[in-house]
Enzyme design. Sequence first.
Site, PDB file in Angstrom:
ATOM      1  N   ALA A 231      -5.862  10.737   7.576  1.00  0.00           N
ATOM      2  CA  ALA A 231      -4.476  10.841   7.128  1.00  0.00           C
ATOM      3  C   ALA A 231      -3.484  10.923   8.294  1.00  0.00           C
ATOM      4  O   ALA A 231      -2.451  10.251   8.301  1.00  0.00           O
ATOM      5  CB  ALA A 231      -4.323  12.056   6.216  1.00  0.00           C
ATOM      6  N   GLN A 232      -3.791  11.734   9.313  1.00  0.00           N
ATOM      7  CA  GLN A 232      -2.816  11.997  10.363  1.00  0.00           C
ATOM      8  C   GLN A 232      -2.373  10.746  11.128  1.00  0.00           C
ATOM      9  O   GLN A 232      -1.172  10.493  11.245  1.00  0.00           O
ATOM     10  CB  GLN A 232      -3.333  13.079  11.320  1.00  0.00           C
TER      11      GLN A 232
ATOM     12  N   ASP B 107      -5.365   3.185   8.203  1.00  0.00           N
ATOM     13  CA  ASP B 107      -6.789   2.834   8.289  1.00  0.00           C
ATOM     14  C   ASP B 107      -7.035   1.364   8.611  1.00  0.00           C
ATOM     15  O   ASP B 107      -7.988   1.026   9.310  1.00  0.00           O
ATOM     16  CB  ASP B 107      -7.491   3.122   6.946  1.00  0.00           C
TER      17      ASP B 107
ATOM     18  N   GLY C 204      -0.279   4.433   0.309  1.00  0.00           N
ATOM     19  CA  GLY C 204      -1.052   5.561   0.825  1.00  0.00           C
ATOM     20  C   GLY C 204      -0.207   6.370   1.800  1.00  0.00           C
ATOM     21  O   GLY C 204       1.024   6.274   1.810  1.00  0.00           O
ATOM     22  N   PHE C 205      -0.879   7.138   2.638  1.00  0.00           N
ATOM     23  CA  PHE C 205      -0.153   7.982   3.582  1.00  0.00           C
ATOM     24  C   PHE C 205       0.762   7.163   4.482  1.00  0.00           C
ATOM     25  O   PHE C 205       1.915   7.509   4.713  1.00  0.00           O
ATOM     26  CB  PHE C 205      -1.131   8.777   4.444  1.00  0.00           C
TER      27      PHE C 205
ATOM     28  N   GLU D 205     -18.427  17.515   2.244  1.00  0.00           N
ATOM     29  CA  GLU D 205     -17.701  18.292   1.236  1.00  0.00           C
ATOM     30  C   GLU D 205     -18.304  18.097  -0.155  1.00  0.00           C
ATOM     31  O   GLU D 205     -18.428  19.039  -0.934  1.00  0.00           O
ATOM     32  CB  GLU D 205     -16.211  17.915   1.282  1.00  0.00           C
TER      33      GLU D 205
ATOM     34  N   GLY E 180       0.802  -1.216   0.000  1.00  0.00           N
ATOM     35  CA  GLY E 180       0.000   0.000   0.000  1.00  0.00           C
ATOM     36  C   GLY E 180       0.833   1.263   0.000  1.00  0.00           C
ATOM     37  O   GLY E 180       1.675   1.456   0.883  1.00  0.00           O
TER      38      GLY E 180
ATOM     39  N   VAL F 147      -1.982  -7.849  -4.156  1.00  0.00           N
ATOM     40  CA  VAL F 147      -1.637  -8.955  -3.260  1.00  0.00           C
ATOM     41  C   VAL F 147      -2.883  -9.804  -3.013  1.00  0.00           C
ATOM     42  O   VAL F 147      -3.928  -9.292  -2.619  1.00  0.00           O
ATOM     43  CB  VAL F 147      -1.065  -8.432  -1.934  1.00  0.00           C
TER      44      VAL F 147
END
Lengths: 432, 432
Positions: B322-323, B305, B17-18, B174, B15, B83
Amino acid sequence: MNIPRLSCPRVVIIGGGFAGISLAKKLSKHDVQVVLLDKHNYHTFQPLLYQVSTGGLEPDSIAYPIRKILKDFSNCSFRLANVLEINTEKRKLITNIGKIKYDYLVLATGSETNFFGNKTIEENSMVMKTIPQSLNLRSLILENFEEALLTSDLNERLALMNFVIVGAGPTGVELAGALAEIKKGILPKDYPDLDTRMAQINLVQSGDRVLKEMTIQASEKAEGFLEKLGVNVWKNVCVTGYDGKTATTDKEITFETATLVWAAGVKGATIKGVEAKEFLAKGNRIIVNEFSQVKGIDNIFAVGDVACMESEEFPRGYPMMAQPAIQQGQQLGDNLVRLLENEPLKPFEYKDKGSMATIGRNKAVVDLKNIRFQGVFAWFVWMFVHLFFLIGFRNRVVVFVNWVYNYIRFDREARLIIRPYKKRNKQFINHL
Amino acid sequence: MNIPRLSCPRVVIIGGGFAGISLAKKLSKHDVQVVLLDKHNYHTFQPLLYQVSTGGLEPDSIAYPIRKILKDFSNCSFRLANVLEINTEKRKLITNIGKIKYDYLVLATGSETNFFGNKTIEENSMVMKTIPQSLNLRSLILENFEEALLTSDLNERLALMNFVIVGAGPTGVELAGALAEIKKGILPKDYPDLDTRMAQINLVQSGDRVLKEMTIQASEKAEGFLEKLGVNVWKNVCVTGYDGKTATTDKEITFETATLVWAAGVKGATIKGVEAKEFLAKGNRIIVNEFSQVKGIDNIFAVGDVACMESEEFPRGYPMMAQPAIQQGQQLGDNLVRLLENEPLKPFEYKDKGSMATIGRNKAVVDLKNIRFQGVFAWFVWMFVHLFFLIGFRNRVVVFVNWVYNYIRFDREARLIIRPYKKRNKQFINHL
């Protein structure tokens, strides 16, 4: 099609390319109802498609919503439609979203790839006439390198890194140059595990020079630029077939390649109803007179790539490029107004604004009427002209930012496989 | 998988991602071999996906080639791979491009949409977790309006212009805000033939407030902003089914809509091999200890996550944002180095940097540790923070240019149907 009929005459334009848009603009201030049809909801700036394919620009930067172009023209309607047939007698169109009547019809359908009847090439090659096609090519190029990493078969790896571009017109030359720059500047960093020096870019041309529509001086300089960048330029070689693995030619040369880009020909994108032989010139273009009128049908016109308007200077019709399309669209707009006001029509006069092509960083060739130049200055002129003709302020700024960034950083960042393209089954994969 | 084994230990990260990227960066200067796998060749900045869906940004602006992120890290390799299974005993992964052995494995697979077993919703709703999904939603919204023009059936037209967004987390809020702005600023110009006032934006929430992860003050203010923009906010309403036409709820309300966006839940994106019940917490997240170690398997870790790390403040694991992902990735990087150097590991400590959401032009809500604010200043803070966390200088400039343009011109120009999305057969159409 659910478009209320106004009391004034209705002009239906098929195609929102350079010709269709410039015509609609001309008609926007007059007492006619304009209906513009296109199978995309955006206008595509085709000259920069190769930069989308090579990750230099994002697709949205060179496209523009047609509705936004038309928004201030209260007499213009747009419909997202695919025109299937023209009924010239009943003056109506049959489309995938219904029928529509017209008083005047303008074909501004542009051109499509011409495979000259070669089925194997049609089935296995990549083309670059629309934004989705350009994105497919981008995906395939990147997927090939990912795949090249995985194979232990040297021949397969070489084929995956071998690019064959057929046709050395502006599209072929610009794509070849961009791929050569990617090979040099980006691949070694992106694929440290791969010997990217083995990547090959072959530009194959049946004629004896590249950019044959331009001057010999431009052709020679362009060829020099290409060779400097490491492109293999093959002249007087005609690609005769491609089964997805091997491209055969009329010479003894063959190419083992996973990517053959066909940029060797275009033909008019005609529509059923005006497809009879009597209407068509060479290259499937619709024969029109100097007022863009289709032979024998007073109220149907054709402009741009799809139209073959013979002239002294261009006995086979004007070049299939943006300038003749824009000028024919504008001229026809004025003529339609004259027609409605019972004034005599004016014949088309082409103002040749010259032609140009870019080969790479600081490398372009420009032919103007009285002056020709090549190199850095030509490259700046090329960029300026393309920014100028791009529609939309935001697009210009975004493209400019990208170009400055790419120039300074020797980079092209839009190298993303957003939609994987599997060539084997010619389908987009629903890769969520 | 054709990756030569180095003499140092091999860490495989699934992965990009962040969490995965911040971990790879941390390990880049140490004596380990890092192999990063992802099914896309780019990192996605998920917080801005809704702007891609609503034509405010181009997809390439919020994504970044993973190879480019890794290019200066000589110990990191990337492979484009899906995977399929983890063999924890033999310490190897089975992927679509072959097998790979690991010494340490890190699951940074993120999350996927959770339909809570509701098949009708899964089959008929739109989601927005990846770039292709966001582009699909963009296409569908635009296609709906084109279709609304064509129908003479009022109910059908209303359904085509009725948007139901389920879930009032940041994504739902949003998106609803952006759609409301489009309805007000763009639709009347783009569709003069359509009574776009009839377009409806419904935000449906099973809880009693929007943005329930934020403070009550932020929730109330956000709801006020939404109502000001004309969004119908439905609270305490649970959507129970959607057949592509009608959304049913647990109340008496039903919605006739052609577009239902499901933003009501996510779950950990686990992989076969660590999917047994013993590994999983609520929401399919993999239970890890304070060192991100998967329960019972010393050499497998999970971050972001997909990981459920319980703590006093967050007994059900840190928020899926994200954090925590970035911080867990960084922390695990340091801990892996400690592990290899036989030093004691340090437990994870979360630094809550606050949370924020934007509802529209000049309208955002920000919760920081000691201060909360809403409105224009919050909106600027939101933009600044998002630009700051976006990867890549070019992306930041391009996004900034777009935002300035959109702000000044009340516009969103990327409203192009590049890939038509036909909901009926759930397939992309090869529309060349």
